[in-house]
Design an enzyme around this catalytic site. Structure first.
Site, mmCIF file in Angstrom:
data_model
loop_
_atom_site.group_PDB
_atom_site.id
_atom_site.type_symbol
_atom_site.label_atom_id
_atom_site.label_comp_id
_atom_site.label_asym_id
_atom_site.label_seq_id
_atom_site.Cartn_x
_atom_site.Cartn_y
_atom_site.Cartn_z
ATOM 1 N N LEU A 90 -18.186 -1.303 2.540
ATOM 2 C CA LEU A 90 -19.045 -0.261 1.935
ATOM 3 C C LEU A 90 -18.522 -0.253 0.297
ATOM 4 O O LEU A 90 -18.909 0.549 -0.407
ATOM 5 C CB LEU A 90 -18.549 1.184 2.578
ATOM 6 N N ARG A 133 -16.173 -0.047 -1.095
ATOM 7 C CA ARG A 133 -15.032 0.927 -1.665
ATOM 8 C C ARG A 133 -15.764 2.323 -1.647
ATOM 9 O O ARG A 133 -15.415 3.108 -2.300
ATOM 10 C CB ARG A 133 -14.419 0.571 -2.756
ATOM 11 N N SER A 143 -21.864 3.825 0.409
ATOM 12 C CA SER A 143 -21.635 4.488 1.671
ATOM 13 C C SER A 143 -22.878 5.465 1.664
ATOM 14 O O SER A 143 -22.970 6.030 2.905
ATOM 15 C CB SER A 143 -20.399 5.232 1.649
ATOM 16 N N TYR A 158 0.943 -1.160 0.119
ATOM 17 C CA TYR A 158 0.057 -0.129 -0.068
ATOM 18 C C TYR A 158 0.731 1.389 -0.015
ATOM 19 O O TYR A 158 1.574 1.547 1.139
ATOM 20 C CB TYR A 158 -0.820 0.004 1.189
HETATM 21 N N1 LIG Z 1 -7.438 -8.131 1.767
HETATM 22 C C1 LIG Z 1 -7.694 -7.738 0.540
HETATM 23 O O1 LIG Z 1 -7.727 -8.216 -0.484
HETATM 24 C C2 LIG Z 1 -8.115 -6.340 0.851
HETATM 25 C C3 LIG Z 1 -8.724 -5.556 -0.458
HETATM 26 C C4 LIG Z 1 -9.053 -4.217 0.010
HETATM 27 C C5 LIG Z 1 -8.912 -3.578 1.330
HETATM 28 N N2 LIG Z 1 -8.327 -4.371 2.130
HETATM 29 C C6 LIG Z 1 -8.341 -3.731 3.535
HETATM 30 O O2 LIG Z 1 -9.651 -3.363 3.953
HETATM 31 C C7 LIG Z 1 -9.628 -2.007 4.340
HETATM 32 C C8 LIG Z 1 -11.034 -1.273 4.019
HETATM 33 O O3 LIG Z 1 -11.148 -1.640 2.664
HETATM 34 P P1 LIG Z 1 -11.795 -0.363 1.724
HETATM 35 O O4 LIG Z 1 -11.336 0.752 2.169
HETATM 36 O O5 LIG Z 1 -12.118 -0.647 0.416
HETATM 37 O O6 LIG Z 1 -13.311 -0.280 2.490
HETATM 38 P P2 LIG Z 1 -14.720 0.313 2.486
HETATM 39 O O7 LIG Z 1 -15.011 0.522 3.873
HETATM 40 O O8 LIG Z 1 -15.526 -0.322 1.627
HETATM 41 O O9 LIG Z 1 -14.365 1.776 1.523
HETATM 42 C C9 LIG Z 1 -13.960 2.780 2.249
HETATM 43 C C10 LIG Z 1 -13.997 4.222 1.197
HETATM 44 O O10 LIG Z 1 -15.499 4.412 1.480
HETATM 45 C C11 LIG Z 1 -15.697 5.665 1.489
HETATM 46 N N3 LIG Z 1 -16.410 5.928 2.760
HETATM 47 C C12 LIG Z 1 -17.667 6.937 2.760
HETATM 48 N N4 LIG Z 1 -18.269 6.908 3.804
HETATM 49 C C13 LIG Z 1 -17.323 6.260 4.788
HETATM 50 C C14 LIG Z 1 -17.282 5.813 6.086
HETATM 51 N N5 LIG Z 1 -18.329 6.403 6.807
HETATM 52 N N6 LIG Z 1 -16.527 5.348 6.478
HETATM 53 C C15 LIG Z 1 -15.505 4.736 5.721
HETATM 54 N N7 LIG Z 1 -15.125 5.089 4.510
HETATM 55 C C16 LIG Z 1 -16.321 5.819 4.051
HETATM 56 C C17 LIG Z 1 -14.082 6.403 1.548
HETATM 57 O O11 LIG Z 1 -13.838 6.875 0.406
HETATM 58 P P3 LIG Z 1 -13.545 8.295 0.130
HETATM 59 O O12 LIG Z 1 -12.649 8.687 1.191
HETATM 60 O O13 LIG Z 1 -12.891 8.562 -1.263
HETATM 61 O O14 LIG Z 1 -14.803 9.161 0.568
HETATM 62 C C18 LIG Z 1 -13.241 5.272 1.930
HETATM 63 O O15 LIG Z 1 -12.138 5.235 1.503
HETATM 64 C C19 LIG Z 1 -8.504 -1.411 3.762
HETATM 65 O O16 LIG Z 1 -8.074 -0.126 4.275
HETATM 66 C C20 LIG Z 1 -7.618 -2.605 3.627
HETATM 67 O O17 LIG Z 1 -6.657 -2.386 4.786
HETATM 68 C C21 LIG Z 1 -8.085 -5.522 1.887
#
Ligand SMILES: NC(=O)c1ccc[n+]([C@@H]2O[C@H](COP(=O)([O-])OP(=O)(O)OC[C@H]3O[C@@H](n4cnc5c(N)ncnc54)[C@H](OP(=O)(O)O)[C@@H]3O)[C@@H](O)[C@H]2O)c1
Length: 337
Positions: free
Chosen positions: A212, A214, A218, A60
């Site tokens: 969410l 990504r 949301s 990352y």
């Molecule tokens: N193992 C794997 O293959 C894999 C893959 C992906 C992720 N991950 C892990 O899982 C974590 C979470 O994944 P993700 O970031 O894709 O998850 P997510 O929670 O589905 O998406 C996060 C995005 O949603 C938006 N968002 C809008 N409202 C929100 C709120 N109240 N709280 C949080 N986010 C909100 C934000 O985008 P904006 O900031 O652009 O508004 C944020 O960047 C990652 O940080 C990583 O550590 C693992």
């Protein structure tokens, strides 16, 4: 705010963590530029709120995310033992950020871990896991190498990511697996058929990512949002054209349910994952304090059976339009085979 805890890996290698974890990926990569001071403040706010699990990957921002976490933990004044750090390794990328394969050979495991420990400024990680199954390396060899690192004291628990039932069984036969990290949300429910029953049988926990989708579900996503080059969502099938329109219609249906509960769409989506079992810890990808505060509200939200039924009606299983990754990346998902 007190966050109750959940146990990952209940049967054999238990790890007690807050019921929501913080995923730090978006603070360094894949979702366009992030503000470093705000990222640090968000990590501090998460710790203050009782979050005790931070998830990262060495790829990352090519190490940036680990350095950010190191600095944020140092400036938080927390003792190392107060926070569990979960790290993924193995994804190979070029300087432009392209995904160019996976390497989970035993020597690569040990080398990657050594760099990670240096970057994090610590002498152990709480959970270490290959980001994907390396198709050229039997899982027994990868897990065996991490097990050696457990023995040496550099790793506390072993995790996996996006693998299927058979790989889980083979891995667990080598060393207890604490958690499977996998995408799970209202619109990504593929694990329910075989993977979730298998982890439950084996006593392996789940750290759910993409709760969410990504940002798509949301409640904040705008169809006309301009995305910088390299933003994952610029090419993710679910964010394109007609798929996006169909998916945002699901979000509007969910909004009606959320409003009736006096909650936000994001809170209902996260609370739904929380409600699927005590062995599941959603990773919230907040990179700003405002988003974190919203996400934390999900931990307070109680969904009654009638709420869950209304949510299911708004977003029925299998209703998402589009795959969760582009075809080339879908091909790397052992969990989808
Ligand atoms: N193992 C794997 O293959 C894999 C893959 C992906 C992720 N991950 C892990 O899982 C974590 C979470 O994944 P993700 O970031 O894709 O998850 P997510 O929670 O589905 O998406 C996060 C995005 O949603 C938006 N968002 C809008 N409202 C929100 C709120 N109240 N709280 C949080 N986010 C909100 C934000 O985008 P904006 O900031 O652009 O508004 C944020 O960047 C990652 O940080 C990583 O550590 C693992």
């Amino acid at each position: 705010m007190a966050l109750n805890e959940r146990t990952l890996g209940s049967k054999s290698s238990p790890l007690l963590v807050s019921r929501l974890g913080l995923g730090a990926m978006g603070m360094s990569d894949l979702y366009g530029p992030a503000d470093e001071a705000e990222s640090t403040a968000t990590i501090h706010a998460a710790l203050d709120a009782g979050i005790t699990l931070i998830d990262t990957g060495d790829f990352y921002g090519m190490g940036h995310n680990e350095l950010l976490i190191r600095d944020a933990l140092r400036s938080s004044g927390r003792a190392r033992g107060e926070v569990a750090i979960s790290v993924k390794f193995g994804a190979q990328r070029d300087y432009a950020g392209n995904w160019i394969g996976y390497d989970a050979r035993p020597a690569a495991v040990k080398t990657a871990l050594a760099y990670t420990l240096r970057r994090l400024g610590t002498d152990y990680v709480d959970v270490y896991r290959p980001a994907r199954l390396d198709p050229n390396v039997p899982i027994e060899e990868t897990v065996g190498a991490i097990a050696e690192m457990v023995e040496a004291g550099y790793v506390r628990h072993i995790g996996l990511s996006e693998v299927g039932a058979e790989t889980l069984r083979r891995a667990q036969a080598v060393h207890p697996i604490t958690d499977l990290q996998i995408e799970y949300s209202l619109i990504s429910r593929g694990i329910e058929k075989e993977i979730l029953p298998t982890v439950r049988e084996l006593g392996i926990g789940v750290t759910a990512y993409g709760v969410l989708s990504r940002g798509l579900i949301s409640g904040h996503w705008q169809a006309d949002r301009q995305l910088p080059a390299g933003d994952f969502r610029g090419f993710s099938p679910r964010f394109q054209g007609g798929n996006l329109e169909a998916n945002l219609r699901l979000v509007e249906a969910l909004r009606t349910v959320a409003e009736a509960k006096g909650a936000s769409v994001a809170q209902v989506a996260i609370a739904w994952v929380l409600a699927q079992g005590d062995d599941i810890v959603p990773l919230v990808g907040a990179r700003r304090r405002e988003r974190l505060t919203e996400a934390l509200g999900a931990a307070e939200l109680v969904l009654e059976p009638a709420d869950l039924a209304a949510i299911e009606e708004a977003v029925p299983q299998g209703s998402a339009a589009g795959d969760r990754y582009v075809a080339a990346q879908m091909a790397h998902l052992d969990s989808e085979k």
